[in-house]
Design an enzyme around this catalytic site. Structure first.
Site, mmCIF file in Angstrom:
data_model
loop_
_atom_site.group_PDB
_atom_site.id
_atom_site.type_symbol
_atom_site.label_atom_id
_atom_site.label_comp_id
_atom_site.label_asym_id
_atom_site.label_seq_id
_atom_site.Cartn_x
_atom_site.Cartn_y
_atom_site.Cartn_z
ATOM 1 N N GLN A 1 18.872 3.604 42.084
ATOM 2 C CA GLN A 1 19.507 4.170 40.891
ATOM 3 C C GLN A 1 20.548 5.227 41.247
ATOM 4 O O GLN A 1 21.593 5.322 40.601
ATOM 5 C CB GLN A 1 18.436 4.759 39.966
ATOM 6 N N TYR B 1 19.831 -9.800 30.192
ATOM 7 C CA TYR B 1 18.556 -10.520 30.121
ATOM 8 C C TYR B 1 18.786 -12.017 30.297
ATOM 9 O O TYR B 1 19.911 -12.503 30.232
ATOM 10 C CB TYR B 1 17.865 -10.238 28.781
ATOM 11 N N ASP C 1 12.385 1.881 30.926
ATOM 12 C CA ASP C 1 11.469 2.998 30.663
ATOM 13 C C ASP C 1 11.422 3.908 31.895
ATOM 14 O O ASP C 1 11.586 5.126 31.803
ATOM 15 C CB ASP C 1 10.058 2.478 30.343
ATOM 16 N N ARG D 1 22.871 -3.772 29.928
ATOM 17 C CA ARG D 1 21.801 -4.115 28.990
ATOM 18 C C ARG D 1 20.947 -2.868 28.675
ATOM 19 O O ARG D 1 21.203 -1.777 29.222
ATOM 20 C CB ARG D 1 20.921 -5.204 29.602
ATOM 21 N N GLY D 2 19.926 -3.059 27.838
ATOM 22 C CA GLY D 2 18.893 -2.040 27.628
ATOM 23 C C GLY D 2 19.444 -0.698 27.195
ATOM 24 O O GLY D 2 20.156 -0.597 26.203
ATOM 25 N N GLU D 3 19.136 0.321 27.971
ATOM 26 C CA GLU D 3 19.538 1.675 27.561
ATOM 27 C C GLU D 3 20.279 2.411 28.670
ATOM 28 O O GLU D 3 21.393 2.894 28.480
ATOM 29 C CB GLU D 3 18.287 2.460 27.125
ATOM 30 N N ASP D 4 19.673 2.492 29.832
ATOM 31 C CA ASP D 4 20.269 3.339 30.868
ATOM 32 C C ASP D 4 21.566 2.749 31.432
ATOM 33 O O ASP D 4 22.572 3.456 31.558
ATOM 34 C CB ASP D 4 19.252 3.585 31.997
ATOM 35 N N SER D 5 21.564 1.463 31.764
ATOM 36 C CA SER D 5 22.802 0.868 32.305
ATOM 37 C C SER D 5 23.897 0.859 31.241
ATOM 38 O O SER D 5 25.085 1.008 31.542
ATOM 39 C CB SER D 5 22.553 -0.542 32.842
HETATM 40 O O1 TRH Z 1 15.725 -2.813 32.268
HETATM 41 P P1 TRH Z 1 16.279 -2.622 30.922
HETATM 42 O O2 TRH Z 1 16.400 -3.798 30.103
HETATM 43 O O3 TRH Z 1 15.471 -1.565 30.201
HETATM 44 C C1 TRH Z 1 14.906 -1.420 28.992
HETATM 45 C C2 TRH Z 1 13.583 -2.033 28.843
HETATM 46 O O4 TRH Z 1 13.712 -3.333 28.389
HETATM 47 C C3 TRH Z 1 12.786 -1.193 27.929
HETATM 48 O O5 TRH Z 1 11.553 -1.725 27.625
HETATM 49 C C4 TRH Z 1 13.577 -0.900 26.712
HETATM 50 O O6 TRH Z 1 12.839 -0.013 26.025
HETATM 51 C C5 TRH Z 1 14.884 -0.280 27.052
HETATM 52 O O7 TRH Z 1 15.607 -1.117 27.916
HETATM 53 C C6 TRH Z 1 15.765 0.017 25.888
HETATM 54 O O8 TRH Z 1 17.752 -1.948 31.035
HETATM 55 P P2 TRH Z 1 18.208 -0.481 31.421
HETATM 56 O O9 TRH Z 1 17.750 0.523 30.432
HETATM 57 O O10 TRH Z 1 19.639 -0.565 31.634
HETATM 58 O O11 TRH Z 1 17.489 -0.188 32.797
HETATM 59 C C7 TRH Z 1 17.919 -0.734 33.996
HETATM 60 C C8 TRH Z 1 17.809 0.301 35.099
HETATM 61 O O12 TRH Z 1 18.079 -0.311 36.350
HETATM 62 C C9 TRH Z 1 18.808 1.445 34.950
HETATM 63 O O13 TRH Z 1 18.168 2.673 35.239
HETATM 64 C C10 TRH Z 1 19.847 1.154 36.016
HETATM 65 C C11 TRH Z 1 18.991 0.504 37.063
HETATM 66 N N1 TRH Z 1 19.697 -0.303 38.067
HETATM 67 C C12 TRH Z 1 19.726 0.143 39.384
HETATM 68 O O14 TRH Z 1 19.207 1.227 39.677
HETATM 69 N N2 TRH Z 1 20.333 -0.611 40.321
HETATM 70 C C13 TRH Z 1 20.940 -1.787 40.036
HETATM 71 O O15 TRH Z 1 21.511 -2.443 40.950
HETATM 72 C C14 TRH Z 1 20.922 -2.230 38.675
HETATM 73 C C15 TRH Z 1 21.604 -3.517 38.293
HETATM 74 C C16 TRH Z 1 20.284 -1.470 37.723
#
Ligand code: TRH
Length: 376
Positions: A254, A193, A15, A270-274
């Site tokens: 990030q 996860y 988020d 995982r999730g959305e952004d990565s």
């Molecule tokens: O953390 P996430 O699982 O995010 C989510 C949440 O679960 C949320 O509630 C849900 O709604 C959404 O997914 C779909 O995974 P995500 O989205 O990939 O976010 C991880 C963030 O961490 C992303 O912005 C990248 C960042 N990141 C870094 O900045 N540095 C790192 O070394 C790593 C491994 C990740």
């Protein structure tokens, strides 16, 4: 143009991650004056070490970051009000919006999905039940009929420069205290996860036919699981077993996250952004989708794969599906990984083609800015 962005951290990092990335791009590339109201500063501080989680207000990377508490003081209203993931703009702010003439453009940025209905719902207006305000649903997506994906204007040029420059790679590895891997070694990054069968995957790598160097970011669930499985000792940052060497790497800000994915030959995300960043890395990846109640995430996963796998030979596509299914809990991940090894080159080419196809669409910030322009 002033943008006020609201973000509630439900769990994990996504988020805050999506919101922070968007805020930075709106500020840096669109000249927006951005204020971010976020209810959990420690999460943002995990993504950016410049954030001080104790401050009620601070300016970081040109963005005003405010701790969103119950006692939100509304000093002014922006021209654009964006809430992420239906986090509900606070009541006092809504009341202040009504006082504006014209009222601000009010947008809810939704979750990313490849499902077919997304194109139909993108940009639909939703009048407030009692106030004279209309909110618009903005859906990210993988088609021209959606809001697109977050992609900074220089991202792909930076990626290409990094991936083509041996010196950049040497520096990347040197910063981790390592030499660049020989060409035969497969570099894998691991972010997911807690629920995955990471032990099975580690054993498949250890006993597999290819040498694997796995990078796993510290402080994440799989870093812990790998540490348990490989009996990591305090202070140890690398462990080996058979054909596998696993390296615990610092969790990056990030802004510095992409090179980790660019250096990977295969990225578990995982999730959305990565997940989106791995696609821009133009390397093969496996997605650990965020689990939803009632198993709804399987529909989302299938929709993505139907789109992503288009154009691949049926056997390769099926083996890739098997890997995704196994990584998400349906099937054995070790054998799914091994079954995919002969398809490696095909999948790498496919990842690049997919990334180019997506890059042909305008990015999400562009689409947002254009939509706002039309309404104002
Ligand atoms: O953390 P996430 O699982 O995010 C989510 C949440 O679960 C949320 O509630 C849900 O709604 C959404 O997914 C779909 O995974 P995500 O989205 O990939 O976010 C991880 C963030 O961490 C992303 O912005 C990248 C960042 N990141 C870094 O900045 N540095 C790192 O070394 C790593 C491994 C990740």
């Amino acid at each position: 143009m002033r943008w006020d962005i609201f973000c509630r951290v439900v769990d994990n990092l996504g988020d805050a991650g999506v919101t922070w990335r968007l805020a930075r791009q709106l500020q840096g590339e669109w000249g927006a004056e951005v204020r971010l109201f976020i209810d959990h500063l420690p999460t943002l501080a995990q993504l950016d070490h410049r954030i001080d989680p104790t401050l009620p207000e601070q300016t970081v990377r040109g963005i005003t970051v405010r701790h969103w508490t119950h006692s939100l003081q509304v000093d002014r209203v922006a021209e654009v009000v964006l809430e992420t993931f239906a986090c509900d703009t606070p009541e006092p702010y809504l009341q202040a919006m009504v006082q504006q003439s014209p009222p601000p453009v009010w947008i809810n940025l939704e979750y990313l999905s490849a499902e077919e209905w997304v194109s139909r719902c993108h940009l639909l207006p939703s009048p407030h039940p009692t106030l004279p305000l209309t909110r618009y649903f903005f859906f990210p997506g993988f088609e021209a009929t959606t809001g697109g994906l977050l992609r900074e204007s220089r991202l792909l040029a930076q990626r290409d420069a990094f991936q083509a420059d041996p010196e950049a790679l040497v520096q990347f590895w040197a910063a981790l205290g390592l030499r660049p891997p020989e060409a035969r070694i497969k570099v894998v990054t691991l972010f997911g996860y807690d629920t995955v069968q990471v032990h099975d995957l580690i054993e498949a790598w250890a006993h597999g036919p290819t040498t694997v160097r796995c990078l796993v970011p510290e402080g994440t669930p799989l870093a812990l699981r790998a540490a348990q499985h490989l009996d990591r000792r305090t202070g140890q940052s690398m462990a080996s077993r058979g054909a596998l060497s696993l390296v615990w790497v610092p969790f990056r800000d990030q802004v510095d996250y992409d090179p980790l994915l660019w250096a990977g030959d295969f990225n578990f995300v995982r999730g959305e952004d990565s997940f989106v960043r791995a696609q821009w890395a133009a390397r093969s990846m496996a997605w650990h989708i965020y689990p939803q109640p009632g198993q709804a995430h399987w529909i989302k996963l299938k929709a993505f794969l139907d789109s992503y796998l288009h154009g691949l030979e049926a056997g390769v596509a099926q083996r890739y599906r098997n890997l995704f299914d196994a990584w998400n809990g349906e099937g054995a991940i070790g054998s799914a990984w091994n079954a995919l090894l002969p398809d490696w080159e095909v999948l790498q080419t496919h990842a690049r083609v997919w990334s180019m196809r997506q890059a042909a669409f305008p990015d999400l910030a562009h689409n947002l800015a254009e939509f706002v322009d039309k309404l104002l």
